[in-house]
Write an enzyme that holds these catalytic residues in place. Structure first.
Site, PDB file in Angstrom:
ATOM      1  N   LYS A  62      -9.799   0.483   9.315  1.00 32.68           N
ATOM      2  CA  LYS A  62      -9.561  -0.783   8.410  1.00 32.68           C
ATOM      3  C   LYS A  62      -8.868  -1.771   9.041  1.00 32.68           C
ATOM      4  CE  LYS A  62      -8.181  -1.722   3.577  1.00 32.68           C
ATOM      5  NZ  LYS A  62      -7.439  -1.178   2.305  1.00 32.68           N
ATOM      6  N   CYS A  72       0.875  -1.331   0.026  1.00 39.63           N
ATOM      7  CA  CYS A  72       0.097   0.148   0.078  1.00 39.63           C
ATOM      8  C   CYS A  72       0.828   1.211   0.105  1.00 39.63           C
ATOM      9  CB  CYS A  72      -0.956  -0.132   1.334  1.00 39.63           C
ATOM     10  SG  CYS A  72      -2.059  -1.399   1.305  1.00 39.63           S
ATOM     11  N   ARG A  77      -0.277  -7.104   5.377  1.00 44.60           N
ATOM     12  CA  ARG A  77      -0.369  -5.651   5.817  1.00 44.60           C
ATOM     13  C   ARG A  77      -0.604  -5.342   7.281  1.00 44.60           C
ATOM     14  NH1 ARG A  77      -3.774  -5.466   0.367  1.00 44.60           N
ATOM     15  NH2 ARG A  77      -1.855  -5.411  -0.901  1.00 44.60           N
ATOM     16  N   LYS A  94     -14.162  -1.177   7.912  1.00 42.21           N
ATOM     17  CA  LYS A  94     -13.885  -2.126   7.186  1.00 42.21           C
ATOM     18  C   LYS A  94     -13.098  -3.399   7.692  1.00 42.21           C
ATOM     19  CE  LYS A  94     -11.987  -3.087   2.582  1.00 42.21           C
ATOM     20  NZ  LYS A  94     -11.147  -2.715   1.365  1.00 42.21           N
TER      21      LYS A  94
HETATM   22 ZN   LIG Z   1      -3.705  -0.632  -0.170  1.00 41.55          ZN
END
Ligand SMILES: [Zn+2]
Length: 345
Positions: free
Chosen positions: A216, A141, A238, A269
């Site tokens: 998230k 990301c 992540r 989320k």
């Molecule tokens: Zn991402």
């Protein structure tokens, strides 16, 4: 024997006074008193747009496709006809590189899609996902601590926060210039809302709202999405930026930071396994609209069970979406948007 009779009489008297069933007797009565009403107008429909022609179904998400720009316009038209007010766009670039250059290119896939959909359906609210993972060759990301961006004091491969913010700002401005109505940073970088707000304001887009993926989680429910957006990390995970699924109180800290930085809409989320978090964030920030993302894994589970004939897809989907709204979401991002809008008619 006498005492048993007395106990029975007391119970009978109590029941005679309070009977919630009185209000459930007819469909009209239930309808009039329903607390939560789900409408097509609450739904945001995610689209995956890629170069080339035609549409390709995503194996793990039956009924969801990677769409060429012209197919995305067609899909947008059919969503509009069902009363869906907004789309969120995810792009699959032609080529990937360490920074994700197509992400902020004038002729990037998202930029093309925004212009094409806006030309045909100007009233459709276009939200764009702002992150690097679909565009970078490593699938992360942000910019990684490697090569020309290497800092010796940080671990190799660490997602560099502040260098990534510069790229996110460029992406958001590029989407705004193409005609996006709302930008939605999803990368969970610290300071991402402030960086994007500053860049938008400097470029004359002070009127453009930011929908922040404020809360998230590092969730396993994203599996099918990674196939859809071709954005799976090539190594690692992540967990250094997305939240630990075990943490609820930390959601308030993340949301507060994004509110301070100027987020106009907050998001939680995923949705279904995080209804408590949706409720908590809504209670803490009732003045801000709250979005919830009914993610790919949630969609895939319902689809798979329905395709096996184990559940009623329409009923289970509408019950799920209603529950997400009941928990506190004002709007819901869902792959079931078109189906749900049709069932609600
Ligand atoms: Zn991402």
């Amino acid at each position: 024997m006498i005492s048993v009779l007395n106990a029975e009489r007391q119970t009978t008297q109590y029941r005679a006074v309070r009977r919630p069933r009185r209000l459930r007797q007819t469909a009209a009565l239930r309808g009039m008193l329903r607390e939560t009403e789900l409408n097509a107008g609450d739904l945001i429909y995610p689209l995956f747009v890629r170069h080339g022609r035609g549409r390709t179904e995503i194996r793990s998400m039956p009924g969801v496709y990677q769409l060429s720009v012209d197919e995305a316009v067609r899909e947008a038209e059919s969503a509009a006809a069902l009363g869906i007010p907004a789309l969120i766009l995810f792009g699959i670039p032609l080529e990937k590189d360490p920074v994700g250059l197509e992400n902020f290119a004038e002729y990037g896939i998202i930029q093309q899609a925004i212009r094409a959909i806006k030309r045909r359906i100007p009233e459709m609210v276009l939200i764009t996902d702002v992150c690097l993972c679909e565009y970078t060759d490593h699938g992360h990301c942000g910019i990684l601590n490697a090569g020309e961006h290497y800092h010796a004091h940080l671990p190799e491969g660490y997602v560099l926060n502040d260098e990534t913010l510069e790229v996110l700002a460029k992406v958001a401005v590029s989407h705004a210039e193409s005609g996006a109505d709302i930008v939605a940073p999803s990368g969970m970088m610290d300071g991402m809302v402030a960086a994007i707000r500053g860049a938008l304001d400097e470029s004359g887009f002070e009127h453009l709202p930011i929908l922040s993926y404020a809360v998230k989680y590092a969730s396993s429910f994203y599996g099918p999405f990674r196939e859809a957006a071709e954005g799976a990390p090539k190594f690692g995970d992540r967990k250094s930026h997305q939240m630990d699924p075990a943490n609820g109180r930390e959601a308030l800290r993340e949301a507060a930071l994004d509110v301070e930085q100027g987020a106009d809409i907050l998001m939680v989320k995923p949705a279904l396994a995080y209804l408590d978090v949706i409720h908590t964030v809504k209670q803490a920030f009732p003045e801000l609209p709250l979005a919830a993302y009914n993610v790919s894994g949630e969609y895939a589970m319902i689809k798979a069970a329905a395709m096996n004939g184990w559940i009623d897809e329409a009923k289970v989907t509408l019950e799920t979406l209603t529950a997400i709204k009941r928990a506190g979401a004002d709007v819901i991002l869902t792959y079931h948007a078109k189906d749900a809008a049709g069932w609600l008619k």
